[in-house]
Design a protein around this motif. Structure first.
Motif: not given
Ligand code: MN
Length: 246
Positions: A19-21, A34-36, A193-196, A234-236
């Protein structure tokens, strides 16, 4: 000033979609992450719409010369337009009523760059091997850290760490944080994004980004994503690395 960049996005190890762009364009001097959110593929719609609207608006302003004259107004107007676009889509939708997105971006100016931020995606600056977070997270744990209720170490493992307090698309207007920075030769930015940041420490990000030459930024990006995945993924995960030569 010369600016080069590299970027990538990755689904991670646990999520079924991404869901990231993002976008990165050195000619335009525009970088966006952007993290949707919203589930049912609505997060993708929110983050993609946001990136598309901002890019189109900034590109138009570059072509007619307005960007150079007033980059801050152009950038903030573009983000406001994106916010309204996502909000209108959400109000018309049954299944995507609660969709929203973070937006974190950088636009290059004559002597430096401008950051803009809503949510918990981040801009870091790496200068002489030292890393500094330039944006402030709009999240519950960031507010608790600022108030001294919890430490930043506790924030990283808090069950509330994913709760953001500001996002694009949730109302007719949105408050955007924006700051202008001057650039020194060799400065690098990481927009992510927060996935990093949930998986890789600030110190580790600094080490990975500093060790590559400016012609190998793609290796830094790949290494950041691989490290996030090795640490759980755990996240995109979305990363843009930008290098400045003055
Ligand atoms: Mn995220």
């Amino acid at each position: 000033m010369e600016v080069i960049s590299s970027f990538a996005t990755d689904r991670g190890r646990k999520r079924t979609g991404n869901e990231d762009s993002l976008m990165a364009n050195d000619w335009l001097g525009l970088y966006l992450v952007a993290d949707g959110m919203g589930g049912h593929s609505c997060g993708d719609v929110a983050s993609e719409t946001t990136v598309d609207v901002i890019r189109a608006t900034v590109e138009e302003a570059m072509k007619n010369g307005i960007l150079k004259r007033n980059p801050e107004k152009v950038f903030l107007d573009a983000i406001g337009l994106a916010n309204r676009g996502v909000w209108e889509l959400a109000t018309k939708s049954v299944k995507c009523r609660n969709m929203g997105t973070t937006i974190t971006g950088v636009v290059v100016t004559e002597k430096g760059f401008l950051t803009a931020n809503v949510g918990d995606s981040r801009v870091y600056r790496i200068r002489d091997g030292r890393i500094e977070q330039l944006t402030t997270d709009h999240s519950l744990v960031a507010e608790e850290v600022a108030l001294g209720v919890i430490t930043s170490e506790e924030a990283k493992v808090s069950p509330k760490r994913n709760v953001i307090t500001r996002a694009l698309g949730l109302g007719e207007t949105v408050k955007v944080d924006s700051v202008l920075y001057e650039v020194l030769d060799g400065d690098r930015l990481v927009i992510c994004s927060d996935g990093l940041t949930a998986m890789v420490s600030d110190a580790e990000i600094a080490t990975i980004v500093s060790k590559e030459s400016k012609s190998s930024l793609n290796r830094a990006v790949a290494d950041l994503i691989e490290t996030a995945n090795l640490n759980g993924g755990t996240d995109n995960i979305t990363v843009v690395v930008v290098h400045f030569d003055t």
